[in-house]
Design a protein around this motif. Structure first.
Motif, PDB file in Angstrom:
ATOM      1  N   LEU A   1      39.446 123.616   5.381  1.00 37.10           N
ATOM      2  CA  LEU A   1      38.254 123.812   6.215  1.00 37.10           C
ATOM      3  C   LEU A   1      37.583 125.156   5.958  1.00 37.10           C
ATOM      4  CD1 LEU A   1      39.208 122.282   9.673  1.00 37.10           C
ATOM      5  CD2 LEU A   1      38.023 121.255   7.762  1.00 37.10           C
ATOM      6  N   ARG A   2      38.336 126.126   5.458  1.00 40.90           N
ATOM      7  CA  ARG A   2      37.713 127.433   5.180  1.00 40.90           C
ATOM      8  C   ARG A   2      36.766 127.368   3.996  1.00 40.90           C
ATOM      9  NH1 ARG A   2      42.859 129.726   6.595  1.00 40.90           N
ATOM     10  NH2 ARG A   2      43.476 129.728   4.415  1.00 40.90           N
ATOM     11  N   GLY A   3      36.943 126.362   3.148  1.00 45.93           N
ATOM     12  CA  GLY A   3      36.057 126.221   1.991  1.00 45.93           C
ATOM     13  C   GLY A   3      34.863 125.347   2.317  1.00 45.93           C
ATOM     14  N   ASN A   4      34.328 124.724   1.267  1.00 45.46           N
ATOM     15  CA  ASN A   4      33.206 123.797   1.439  1.00 45.46           C
ATOM     16  C   ASN A   4      33.665 122.426   0.952  1.00 45.46           C
ATOM     17  OD1 ASN A   4      30.670 122.706   1.847  1.00 45.46           O
ATOM     18  ND2 ASN A   4      29.943 123.296  -0.192  1.00 45.46           N
ATOM     19  N   PRO A   5      34.541 121.756   1.715  1.00 48.61           N
ATOM     20  CA  PRO A   5      35.215 120.565   1.195  1.00 48.61           C
ATOM     21  C   PRO A   5      34.282 119.365   1.074  1.00 48.61           C
ATOM     22  CG  PRO A   5      35.755 120.874   3.507  1.00 48.61           C
ATOM     23  CD  PRO A   5      34.971 122.087   3.090  1.00 48.61           C
ATOM     24  N   SER A   6      34.576 118.535   0.083  1.00 51.49           N
ATOM     25  CA  SER A   6      33.855 117.267  -0.074  1.00 51.49           C
ATOM     26  C   SER A   6      34.375 116.264   0.942  1.00 51.49           C
ATOM     27  CB  SER A   6      34.067 116.722  -1.483  1.00 51.49           C
ATOM     28  OG  SER A   6      35.438 116.401  -1.667  1.00 51.49           O
ATOM     29  N   VAL A   7      33.662 115.163   1.037  1.00 56.16           N
ATOM     30  CA  VAL A   7      34.126 114.086   1.927  1.00 56.16           C
ATOM     31  C   VAL A   7      35.491 113.596   1.474  1.00 56.16           C
ATOM     32  CG1 VAL A   7      33.679 111.702   2.647  1.00 56.16           C
ATOM     33  CG2 VAL A   7      31.815 113.361   2.615  1.00 56.16           C
ATOM     34  N   ALA A   8      35.672 113.447   0.171  1.00 55.68           N
ATOM     35  CA  ALA A   8      36.964 112.976  -0.323  1.00 55.68           C
ATOM     36  C   ALA A   8      38.080 113.960   0.019  1.00 55.68           C
ATOM     37  CB  ALA A   8      36.893 112.763  -1.832  1.00 55.68           C
ATOM     38  N   ARG A   9      37.786 115.254  -0.095  1.00 55.77           N
ATOM     39  CA  ARG A   9      38.808 116.259   0.237  1.00 55.77           C
ATOM     40  C   ARG A   9      39.128 116.229   1.728  1.00 55.77           C
ATOM     41  NH1 ARG A   9      43.215 118.784  -1.073  1.00 55.77           N
ATOM     42  NH2 ARG A   9      43.189 121.048  -1.052  1.00 55.77           N
ATOM     43  N   LEU A  10      38.105 116.042   2.549  1.00 55.85           N
ATOM     44  CA  LEU A  10      38.343 115.936   3.997  1.00 55.85           C
ATOM     45  C   LEU A  10      39.136 114.678   4.321  1.00 55.85           C
ATOM     46  CD1 LEU A  10      34.876 117.126   5.302  1.00 55.85           C
ATOM     47  CD2 LEU A  10      37.062 118.261   5.756  1.00 55.85           C
ATOM     48  N   ASP A  11      38.823 113.596   3.648  1.00 56.60           N
ATOM     49  CA  ASP A  11      39.597 112.363   3.853  1.00 56.60           C
ATOM     50  C   ASP A  11      41.064 112.598   3.542  1.00 56.60           C
ATOM     51  OD1 ASP A  11      37.571 110.729   4.734  1.00 56.60           O
ATOM     52  OD2 ASP A  11      37.055 109.995   2.745  1.00 56.60           O
ATOM     53  N   GLU A  12      41.295 113.286   2.443  1.00 50.93           N
ATOM     54  CA  GLU A  12      42.682 113.576   2.068  1.00 50.93           C
ATOM     55  C   GLU A  12      43.364 114.442   3.129  1.00 50.93           C
ATOM     56  OE1 GLU A  12      45.202 115.938  -1.398  1.00 50.93           O
ATOM     57  OE2 GLU A  12      43.022 116.047  -1.325  1.00 50.93           O
ATOM     58  N   ALA A  13      42.668 115.491   3.567  1.00 54.62           N
ATOM     59  CA  ALA A  13      43.258 116.405   4.543  1.00 54.62           C
ATOM     60  C   ALA A  13      43.495 115.713   5.886  1.00 54.62           C
ATOM     61  CB  ALA A  13      42.348 117.624   4.726  1.00 54.62           C
ATOM     62  N   LEU A  14      42.555 114.900   6.317  1.00 57.37           N
ATOM     63  CA  LEU A  14      42.756 114.177   7.576  1.00 57.37           C
ATOM     64  C   LEU A  14      43.890 113.168   7.459  1.00 57.37           C
ATOM     65  CD1 LEU A  14      39.007 113.688   8.507  1.00 57.37           C
ATOM     66  CD2 LEU A  14      40.685 114.920   9.897  1.00 57.37           C
ATOM     67  N   GLY A  15      44.151 112.736   6.248  1.00 55.27           N
ATOM     68  CA  GLY A  15      45.264 111.813   6.035  1.00 55.27           C
ATOM     69  C   GLY A  15      46.621 112.451   6.231  1.00 55.27           C
ATOM     70  N   TRP A  16      46.672 113.798   6.270  1.00 52.40           N
ATOM     71  CA  TRP A  16      47.959 114.463   6.511  1.00 52.40           C
ATOM     72  C   TRP A  16      48.390 114.352   7.973  1.00 52.40           C
ATOM     73  CZ3 TRP A  16      45.775 119.422   3.827  1.00 52.40           C
ATOM     74  CH2 TRP A  16      45.636 119.180   2.451  1.00 52.40           C
ATOM     75  N   TRP A  17      47.461 114.008   8.838  1.00 49.69           N
ATOM     76  CA  TRP A  17      47.785 113.933  10.262  1.00 49.69           C
ATOM     77  C   TRP A  17      48.545 112.645  10.537  1.00 49.69           C
ATOM     78  CZ3 TRP A  17      46.177 117.200  14.483  1.00 49.69           C
ATOM     79  CH2 TRP A  17      45.548 118.374  14.055  1.00 49.69           C
ATOM     80  N   ARG A  18      49.729 112.798  11.194  1.00 46.87           N
ATOM     81  CA  ARG A  18      50.563 111.640  11.523  1.00 46.87           C
ATOM     82  C   ARG A  18      50.678 111.457  13.031  1.00 46.87           C
ATOM     83  NH1 ARG A  18      55.318 113.288  10.730  1.00 46.87           N
ATOM     84  NH2 ARG A  18      54.693 115.457  10.476  1.00 46.87           N
ATOM     85  N   GLY A  19      49.927 112.229  13.794  1.00 48.19           N
ATOM     86  CA  GLY A  19      49.997 112.181  15.260  1.00 48.19           C
ATOM     87  C   GLY A  19      49.602 113.528  15.829  1.00 48.19           C
ATOM     88  N   GLU A  20      50.012 113.802  17.050  1.00 46.15           N
ATOM     89  CA  GLU A  20      49.717 115.083  17.666  1.00 46.15           C
ATOM     90  C   GLU A  20      50.493 116.188  16.970  1.00 46.15           C
ATOM     91  OE1 GLU A  20      47.522 115.846  20.073  1.00 46.15           O
ATOM     92  OE2 GLU A  20      46.869 113.766  19.853  1.00 46.15           O
ATOM     93  N   PRO A  21      49.870 117.352  16.722  1.00 46.37           N
ATOM     94  CA  PRO A  21      50.615 118.426  16.057  1.00 46.37           C
ATOM     95  C   PRO A  21      51.753 118.929  16.934  1.00 46.37           C
ATOM     96  CG  PRO A  21      48.477 119.208  16.822  1.00 46.37           C
ATOM     97  CD  PRO A  21      48.485 117.720  17.021  1.00 46.37           C
TER      98      PRO A  21
END
Length: 975
Positions: free
Chosen positions: A112-132
């Motif tokens: 998020l500190r960078g200028n991520p693409s939609v694909a990069r955001l999709d990948e990062a959001l995919g790391w979420w498996r539930g509540e932190p």
């Protein structure tokens, strides 16, 4: 050994060997508290407070114990008394020394500190498996960090939506935004994006309704009006302000006005446009301009060059672009039914979107499309709805699958446009008048070639001869670093995420500036043209190419382990043994998703690159049987049986791996059929359960067919009894098929076969067993042809054809085409029947039905000529066996003795009400009663009644020729 930690959900740890077993709850709490500190030292007192809330006797010692246990789990290979390097002691407590990449939450924040693409955001959001930090949500020391991470996730969702809007993909952003505002109704930025996405997706009414909802929620919850941004957006929506739909910047299209006019005219009169041309002709650019001018809601599905994507991937992209979820694959007993249901679920989703606004769907590069993509294309075009489909393909690379699909789609009256080269005038607009003539001559007006040659000319080079040569010429001017990045991008293929290329942003920018790559969104790239990618890829030395595929596979395995089709593609190209395992996993998934053609390709790839195991061979046998390659399926099944050897469990699995309905009584390989039957007998001797026993008995009857004698008949009868007792529709359908193969023990059993066919249709139709339902209709075509009830046979032929088209069963048309030739042989003039047989014969090539390719055409002509009193064309008889031609063979030649005439008379008498051979659905010699009259005459018995019965049967069949012949014989017999 590096350890990674996941906190975006339950706390887990993993190293290169897999998951790390963490100790008990308090140990995990210590680890979580240190992760929250993000590398800072946490004092022993703070850890005590985190665990117990207040100081207590022995607590510090307990913390030391917990730390020691954690160190043993996280650093198992650390020598005794060696200092810890991960969980370190540092006054006044402890710290966790890990890099940002080792903790998913820290990686997420870095994205998020960078200028991520939609694909990069999709990948990062995919790391979420539930509540932190899910298991520590009630701990005071964790709540602030949990809240901070939750806020970052919401920010990522909104930035992803903004990215989709910037890419011109508003419909794709709507579903997630709708869920977002429902869950977090006080976030005005989420409402703003949601409204804008709805408006740009052509849903102005829904956008205004969303604005009203936002205003009501803010008033009810906070007692305030929307902020300035939302109020301005409301005014813009009401005014349909131009700035709400920013223009898409495209390269100016030159020299294609006539083609654009033709497309516009075609859009008014058809629902399918086919655009073809050679590579580089500008098909994609033309369709982009056409889509912009047409003004419909548009979704693209590009077919990638090469393997590595799931079945029907372009349709997944289209649904995603429209904001529609891909329908789940519902299980069904019959794979053909399951495939049909899924295709129609996709069509229904598209129809629902089209009801809101007319759609333009573009399928680009369908020369690379798989069978599942092409089958869905046919299904979409067949559905009456306000959808215009445009498909483009290279005219020089039409695959067999595409050729067949184009044939199927011809009945929809598609408009066709061939894209030829640009004129000299148009080339001059692109490159200037001075160079236009020479470049037009060299390029033939191919737009891609024109631009590439212009770049070479600008650089002062000699003009190469070929399209790919010009790309290679320009590649020679790149630095090694830029070429290395391009090489890896070519191996990745399609859309390229920079993270797959390593550290090379400067080189990427150079490649863009030089025209090899283009931006495909923020931090997303693709090759300027497939020809560029082809030229780069083909120039990579084989050893380096394999190494690059392995590197890409390793990256994908770590970051996107779910992309098993891509992993199979890259590891197989790398010659890595892991490719076989991934290909098998991808094949199994394709089977579960009812994509048999893709599954067959993957099973074949696994077999080509790995050991020939029974499991791989069974997978290939199953899928090739479904896709219509029956002979190949039997070969793979035989090889799997060889590998099974004495292993009866494995033999059972091989024998029961798949069911293929049979409507023919010959085997292509009698020796193999006997081996399969013998293997089934061996398993039967072990006393399997009733369902397995029924399947094995049915297998024996089906394999031995007309050669099995009493054992095959007994097996079929017992299989039917067991299937009825089991109340298993699929098993009963298989057993009925086996029973059908054993209804040729004597002549005159067409009524019995009609009963079986009717029950097959009823059972299979009720339980969606479409292949057996088709079998039932074909059985009734044959039986009613034998009984001279061609009106009923016509009904069943039409029903079989309809199911064959609807469910993609190509062999059905072989039978129905021959049936219609038989119909003309009975009812029409000889010339029409001959022509029909010639047409039907063309369908036999590749049917893999035993005996048909070699004998059926000659037999049909012979029977036709015999029936019309012409010179026969075949100087031999058929063997008299219990099969589809039992009656035909008894009528085909003149008996050479009285005893033989007596035998034939007795054999044929039960079939006196049938047409000889018509039970095959292929050929006939006319009414059996006619030949009984001839035999009776030879034996000195009364013959007139036989001839009158033949005339009555011919009248019922609508056969004036046979009526005349039989009546003449009847008159002669009474004189």
């Amino acid at each position: 050994m590096a350890v990674s930690f996941s906190v975006l959900g339950p706390l887990t740890a993993a190293d290169e060997q897999g998951p790390v077993a963490l100790p008990g709850p308090r140990h995990r709490a210590v680890l979580a508290r240190l992760l929250v500190a993000r590398g800072q030292v946490v004092s022993a007192d703070a850890l005590v407070e985190a665990l117990w809330g207040q100081p207590r006797v022995g607590a510090v010692g307990a913390v030391q114990t917990f730390v020691g246990a954690l160190r043993r789990s996280l650093e198992p290979e650390r020598p005794p008394r060696a200092p810890a390097t991960l969980l370190v002691t540092e006054a006044p407590g402890y710290a966790l020394r890990v890099e940002p990449e080792q903790v998913d939450a820290w990686r997420f924040e870095a994205v998020l500190r960078g200028n991520p693409s939609v694909a990069r955001l999709d990948e990062a959001l995919g790391w979420w498996r539930g509540e932190p930090y899910a298991e520590f949500a009630d701990q005071p020391w964790a709540t602030a960090e949990i809240s901070r991470l939750d806020e970052l996730r919401l920010l990522a969702l909104e930035r992803r939506a903004a990215g989709l809007l910037a890419l011109g993909r508003p419909a794709e952003a709507v579903p997630d935004l709708e869920s977002h505002v429902d869950t977090h109704p006080l976030r005005e930025e989420a409402w703003r994006l949601f409204v804008l996405a709805l408006y740009r997706a052509g849903r102005q009414g829904d956008a205004l309704a969303a604005l009203r909802r936002a205003r009501a929620v803010l008033a009810a919850e906070l007692g305030v009006d929307p902020g300035p941004a939302l109020r301005q957006l409301e005014r813009d929506v009401l005014a349909q302000a131009p700035q709400l739909t920013p223009p898409v910047r495209r390269e100016r299209l030159v020299g294609r006005e006539s083609e654009l006019k033709a497309l516009a005219e075609a859009a008014d009169r058809t629902r399918l446009i086919l655009v073809s041309g050679e590579a580089g002709a500008g098909k994609t650019a033309l369709l982009e301009e056409f889509a912009a001018r047409l003004g419909r809601v548009t979704a693209w599905g590009t077919n990638p060059d090469g393997a590595g994507v799931p079945p029907a991937w372009p349709w997944t992209r289209i649904l995603n672009a429209l904001g529609e979820p891909v329908p789940p694959h519902e299980p069904a007993e019959d794979p053909a039914v399951a495939r049909f249901l899924w295709q129609h679920a996709v069509v229904a989703r598209l129809a629902e979107v089209a009801r809101r606004a007319p759609l333009l769907l573009v399928l680009d590069d369908v020369q690379w499309a798989g069978e599942e993509t092409l089958a869905l294309l046919t299904a979409v075009v067949a559905e009456p709805m306000p959808v215009l489909v445009v498909a483009s393909y290279r005219s020089t690379e039409v695959s067999a699958e595409l050729s067949a699909a184009l044939g199927r789609m011809a009945r929809f009256g598609p408009a066709r446009l061939y894209l030829s080269g640009l004129s000299v005038t148009a080339v001059a607009e692109l490159v200037g008048a001075d160079a236009a003539a020479v470049i037009h001559h060299r390029s033939g007006g191919n737009p891609f070639f024109v631009r590439e040659l212009a770049r070479v000319l600008d650089a002062g080079g000699d003009l190469p001869d070929g399209v790919r040569d010009v790309v290679r010429h320009r590649l020679g001017g790149l630095t090694e670093a830029v070429r290395a990045v391009l090489d890896k991008a070519a191996v990745v293929g399609g859309e390229v995420d920079p993270w797959l290329l390593g550290d090379g942003l400067t080189e990427l920018e150079t490649a863009v500036q030089r025209g090899f790559l283009v931006f495909n969104g923020p931090q997303q790239f693709r090759f300027a043209h497939a020809l560029v990618r082809d030229a780069v890829y083909e120039d990579i030395p084989l050893a380096r190419r394999a190494r690059l595929h392995a590197e890409v596979g390793e990256l994908l395995m770590r970051r996107r382990p779910g992309e098993i089709s891509s992993l199979a593609h890259h590891f197989l190209r790398a010659g890595d043994d892991r490719g076989v395992g991934y290909a098998q996993a991808a094949a199994e998934r394709a089977e579960r998703d009812f994509a048999p053609h893709e599954a067959a390709r993957l099973w074949q790839a696994a077999l080509t690159h790995g050991p020939r195991t029974a499991e791989l061979l069974m997978g290939l046998a199953r899928t090739t049987a479904i896709t219509g390659s029956l002979a190949a399926a039997r070969r793979y099944r035989a090889e799997a049986l060889d590998l099974a050897g004495a292993d009866l469990d494995l033999t059972t699995r091989v024998l029961t791996a798949f069911d293929v309905p049979g409507v023919w009584t010959d085997n292509d390989d009698p020796a193999l059929a006997r081996r399969i039957a013998d293997a089934a007998e061996r398993v039967l001797a072990t006393g399997p359960g009733p369902r397995i026993r029924a399947r094995l008995l049915a297998t024996i009857a089906l394999e031995l067919r007309s050669d099995g004698g009493s054992r095959a008949r007994e097996a079929a009868l017992e299989a039917e009894r067991l299937a009825r007792e089991a109340d298993d529709p699929a098993l009963l359908a298989l057993a009925l098929n086996a029973r059908w193969t054993q209804t040729f023990t004597r002549a005159g059993l067409a009524p019995e076969r009609a009963r079986i066919g009717a029950e097959l249709i009823e059972t299979a139709g009720r339980h969606r067993l479409v292949t057996f339902e088709v079998l039932g209709h074909l059985v009734l075509v044959q039986a009613n042809s034998a009984l001279a009830d061609f009106a009923v046979a016509d009904t069943h032929a039409a029903a079989a054809d309809s199911l064959g088209v609807e469910y993609g069963l190509p062999l059905v048309g072989v039978f129905t085409e021959w049936y219609r030739a038989l119909r003309l042989a009975v009812t029409g003039p000889l010339t029409a029947a001959e022509a029909a047989y010639r047409t039907a014969a063309a369908r036999l090539s590749g049917s893999e039905m035993p005996g048909l390719d070699r004998e059926m055409v000659a037999l049909a002509r012979h029977c036709l000529y015999r029936a019309h009193g012409l010179v026969p064309t075949m100087d031999r008889t058929l063997p008299e066996r219990p099969d589809l031609f039992l009656e035909l063979s008894a009528c085909l030649s003149t008996p050479d003795s009285r005893a033989e005439a007596e035998r034939r008379y007795a054999l044929l008498t039960p079939a006196a009400g049938e047409f000889a051979g018509a039970g095959s659905g292929f050929v006939t010699l006319g009414p059996v009663a006619y030949y009984l009259g001839d035999l009776a005459t030879e034996l000195g018995r009364p013959a007139a009644e036989h001839y009158r019965q033949a005339a009555a049967l011919a009248r019922r069949a609508g056969s004036p020729h046979w009526v005349a012949v039989a009546e003449a014989k009847a008159r002669a017999a009474t004189q």
